[in-house]
Design an enzyme around this catalytic site. Structure first.
Site, PDB file in Angstrom:
ATOM      1  N   SER A 461       2.825  -4.365 -11.563  1.00  0.00           N
ATOM      2  CA  SER A 461       1.700  -3.896 -11.648  1.00  0.00           C
ATOM      3  C   SER A 461       1.505  -2.754 -10.105  1.00  0.00           C
ATOM      4  O   SER A 461       1.679  -0.951 -11.054  1.00  0.00           O
ATOM      5  CB  SER A 461       0.533  -4.546 -11.993  1.00  0.00           C
ATOM      6  OG  SER A 461      -0.568  -3.597 -12.074  1.00  0.00           O
ATOM      7  N   PHE A 464       4.388  -0.411 -11.294  1.00  0.00           N
ATOM      8  CA  PHE A 464       3.799   0.831 -12.152  1.00  0.00           C
ATOM      9  C   PHE A 464       2.653   2.002 -12.432  1.00  0.00           C
ATOM     10  O   PHE A 464       3.130   2.567 -12.763  1.00  0.00           O
ATOM     11  CB  PHE A 464       4.296   0.070 -13.700  1.00  0.00           C
ATOM     12  CG  PHE A 464       5.562  -0.642 -14.027  1.00  0.00           C
ATOM     13  CD1 PHE A 464       5.974  -0.050 -15.381  1.00  0.00           C
ATOM     14  CD2 PHE A 464       5.767  -2.111 -14.049  1.00  0.00           C
ATOM     15  CE1 PHE A 464       7.332  -0.662 -15.428  1.00  0.00           C
ATOM     16  CE2 PHE A 464       6.876  -2.476 -14.330  1.00  0.00           C
ATOM     17  CZ  PHE A 464       7.874  -1.524 -15.423  1.00  0.00           C
ATOM     18  N   HIS A 465       2.261   1.650 -11.828  1.00  0.00           N
ATOM     19  CA  HIS A 465       0.341   2.429 -11.262  1.00  0.00           C
ATOM     20  C   HIS A 465       0.926   3.848 -10.590  1.00  0.00           C
ATOM     21  O   HIS A 465       1.331   4.741 -10.790  1.00  0.00           O
ATOM     22  CB  HIS A 465       0.199   1.361 -10.451  1.00  0.00           C
ATOM     23  CG  HIS A 465      -1.105   1.137 -11.178  1.00  0.00           C
ATOM     24  ND1 HIS A 465      -0.936  -0.228 -12.126  1.00  0.00           N
ATOM     25  CD2 HIS A 465      -2.462   1.268 -11.726  1.00  0.00           C
ATOM     26  CE1 HIS A 465      -1.778  -0.690 -12.754  1.00  0.00           C
ATOM     27  NE2 HIS A 465      -2.817   0.715 -12.897  1.00  0.00           N
ATOM     28  N   GLU A 466       2.340   3.238  -9.435  1.00  0.00           N
ATOM     29  CA  GLU A 466       2.693   4.405  -9.018  1.00  0.00           C
ATOM     30  C   GLU A 466       3.721   5.061  -8.948  1.00  0.00           C
ATOM     31  O   GLU A 466       3.534   6.810  -9.539  1.00  0.00           O
ATOM     32  CB  GLU A 466       4.000   3.838  -7.325  1.00  0.00           C
ATOM     33  CG  GLU A 466       4.157   4.761  -6.867  1.00  0.00           C
ATOM     34  CD  GLU A 466       3.090   5.240  -6.096  1.00  0.00           C
ATOM     35  OE1 GLU A 466       3.424   6.459  -4.825  1.00  0.00           O
ATOM     36  OE2 GLU A 466       2.342   4.786  -5.623  1.00  0.00           O
ATOM     37  N   LEU A 467       5.039   4.570 -10.348  1.00  0.00           N
ATOM     38  CA  LEU A 467       5.969   5.687 -11.520  1.00  0.00           C
ATOM     39  C   LEU A 467       4.478   6.558 -11.873  1.00  0.00           C
ATOM     40  O   LEU A 467       4.972   7.571 -12.297  1.00  0.00           O
ATOM     41  CB  LEU A 467       6.177   4.989 -11.654  1.00  0.00           C
ATOM     42  CG  LEU A 467       7.959   3.858 -11.189  1.00  0.00           C
ATOM     43  CD1 LEU A 467       8.151   2.995 -12.365  1.00  0.00           C
ATOM     44  CD2 LEU A 467       9.002   4.926 -10.440  1.00  0.00           C
TER      45      LEU A 467
END
Length: 539
Positions: A461, A464-467
């Protein structure tokens, strides 16, 4: 009261009830209107109901004996210090009076009730009761009125703030908020978004070849790894090579992440169905919940439906509704437009000026940083709640209605979460189900400890939050990654506090404090100032 006159005044006019004997009172209570009297139907029904109630009250009085026996029975103490037989009698009398429409202050008006139930010797306090707002009874009470009061106060206070803001700063929303000439430069991102369906088609071809046993299982796994990895790297490279708007980049990255999650579910599910099919052929025991009776059929229609359905977990069939409610869809679309406009208004009119007039929270004055975070927390919370309502409730339900998708549990009551762990399990059900199905339980089946499996789920998680934030901003400060990974110790802390205090209010208040003040406003300030510093250096 439903009827202003009692049956006594309807049947007998000008007769004093206090001078009637018991037999006269019985005759009066049971008396019916004359057949020749013309009475409206609604009044007649009310009179009939009132007479039945009075008949019940008269039977209660007659069974109790005389006035003295009624009083004695009411005043006689029971075994446990309570009133002996009076409680049932008083409750019955009060119930009859409630049916007649008599309130607490109106019951004394009824002559029969005043004669038999409201004697000075009748106890006014008959049982142990708590105040409505005491700690033992507060959760057993209805707080609808207080909730309505909070809504009224909230609307009034925020209306005053909006008017004050408009009078002080004017209309800050620019004409190019929704669309500007710079938006035309984002056409590579649009083309990238339109070409994303190539990857599901490639996965479908690989699965078709695997079903026909044209390629080996290791080759299938390798091809799927290449397809899924390319589906997420391709949008990242397009965004990094283009000087696009942050909002356009975030939108493309969200689409890319959704495609990646769906592809992983599609591949993993088909791999598991092939494994179950091989186990069945060998005669191994297979759990009944595995749905091995469903044939492993690779269909392009099922894949296309899955790619647009409001779910991240692939299966060959879904619960479906019968029809599409067009009027309902139209109403939800109107709500979606209204709340989207409200989000834009709050962002442009409140959040942008606060952020622009702030300093870096880790480099400036500590008290000033705290003041900016607290000032930003309220409008940021409003925007986040509007976003949640628009996407998880309105948009996903609209999409489900148009596709006749039956399972619409897109969220649970996360606002009642007592711990951070409960919040992450309830606020985003599509992602939670995907994590449980394709990350958490596969790790447990391979012998990974439970705690490590939870950390792996948070790690995925966090990536994907950083991306979704760092790539559109063209910088990798890892603030989003660190924020998500800090949820792991917060889970342990809130679980410990919940076990220690055994009070749902404590855990819920801690959750809201962390969520509203220490979380999103701080990350917003950090990313904004880092983004402004990057643009300043570039210029």
């Amino acid at each position: 009261m439903a009827i202003s006159d009692s049956p006594e005044t309807i049947g007998i006019t000008g007769t004093s009830t206090s001078s009637l004997t018991d037999s006269d009172l019985t005759h009066t209570l049971r008396r019916r209107p004359a057949a020749a009297t013309t009475v409206p139907r609604d009044v007649a029904d009310s009179v009939s109901k009132t007479e039945e109630d009075d008949s019940t009250l008269n039977d209660l009085v007659r069974d109790s004996g005389s006035d003295d026996s009624v009083t004695a029975k009411i005043c006689e103490p029971g075994d446990n210090g309570r009133i002996g037989g009076s409680e049932a009698s008083m409750d019955s009398v009060n119930a009859v009076q409630d049916n007649k429409g008599l309130g607490e202050n109106d019951r004394g008006v009824d002559p029969s009730a005043a004669k038999f139930a409201y004697r000075p010797s009748v106890p006014a306090h008959r049982r142990v009761k708590e105040s409505p707002l005491s700690s033992d009874a507060i959760f057993r009470q209805s707080h609808a009125g207080l909730f309505n009061l909070c809504i009224v106060v909230l609307v009034a206070v925020n209306s005053r703030l909006i008017i004050e803001n408009l009078m002080k700063y004017g209309w800050l929303i620019k004409t190019g908020f929704w669309f500007s000439s710079r938006s035309l430069r984002d056409w590579p991102l649009l083309m990238c978004c339109l070409t994303l369906p190539i990857f599901p088609l490639a996965a479908f071809v690989v699965e078709k070849l695997a079903l026909q046993k044209s390629i080996s299982e290791p080759a299938v796994v390798s091809l799927h790894i290449i397809i899924t990895t390319t589906s997420i790297l391709y949008p990242v490279l397009v965004i990094l090579r283009c000087d696009s708007a942050v909002l356009s980049g975030v939108t493309l990255m969200l689409f890319a992440c959704i495609v990646w999650l769906k592809l992983v579910s599609y591949v993993h599910t088909n791999y598991d169905m092939r494994a179950l099919g091989k186990s069945t052929e060998k005669g191994d025991a297979v759990p009944s919940s595995s749905n091995t009776d469903i044939p492993h059929n690779i269909s392009l229609n099922s894949l296309a439906y899955f790619m647009v359905a409001p779910t991240l977990c692939y299966q060959t069939s879904y619960p479906r509704t019968v029809c599409v409610r067009k009027g309902w869809v139209f109403r939800q679309l109107v709500k979606l437009i209204i709340f989207t406009g409200l989000m834009g208004f709050i962002v442009e009119q409140y959040i942008n000026p606060i952020v622009k007039n702030s300093q870096h929270p880790l480099k400036g004055n500590l008290l000033y940083a705290i003041e900016r975070v607290l000032k930003l927390s309220v409008p940021n919370l409003y925007v986040w709640l509007c976003m949640f309502y628009c996407f998880f409730h309105l948009w996903l339900n609209i999409l489900a209605e148009l596709l006749c998708f039956g399972d619409r549990e897109f969220y649970k009551d996360w606002w009642n979460a007592k711990t951070v762990e409960e919040y992450w399990r309830m606020w985003n059900m599509p992602v939670h189900k995907w994590m449980v199905r394709h990350i958490y339980f596969p790790c447990l089946r391979h012998g990974v400890p439970k705690g490590v499996a939870i950390v792996i789920a948070f790690l995925v998680s966090a990536v994907f939050h950083e991306l979704c934030i760092a790539v559109p901003c063209h910088m990798f400060k890892l603030w989003a990654f660190i924020g998500i990974m800090l949820q792991v110790p917060l889970v342990l802390i809130t679980n410990y506090l919940q076990d220690k205090f055994r009070n749902s209010m404590v855990g819920n208040m801690i959750f809201w404090f962390i969520f509203c003040i220490l979380g999103q406003p701080m990350c917003l300030l950090l990313y904004y100032h880092d983004l402004m510093n990057r643009k300043g250096k570039a210029e």
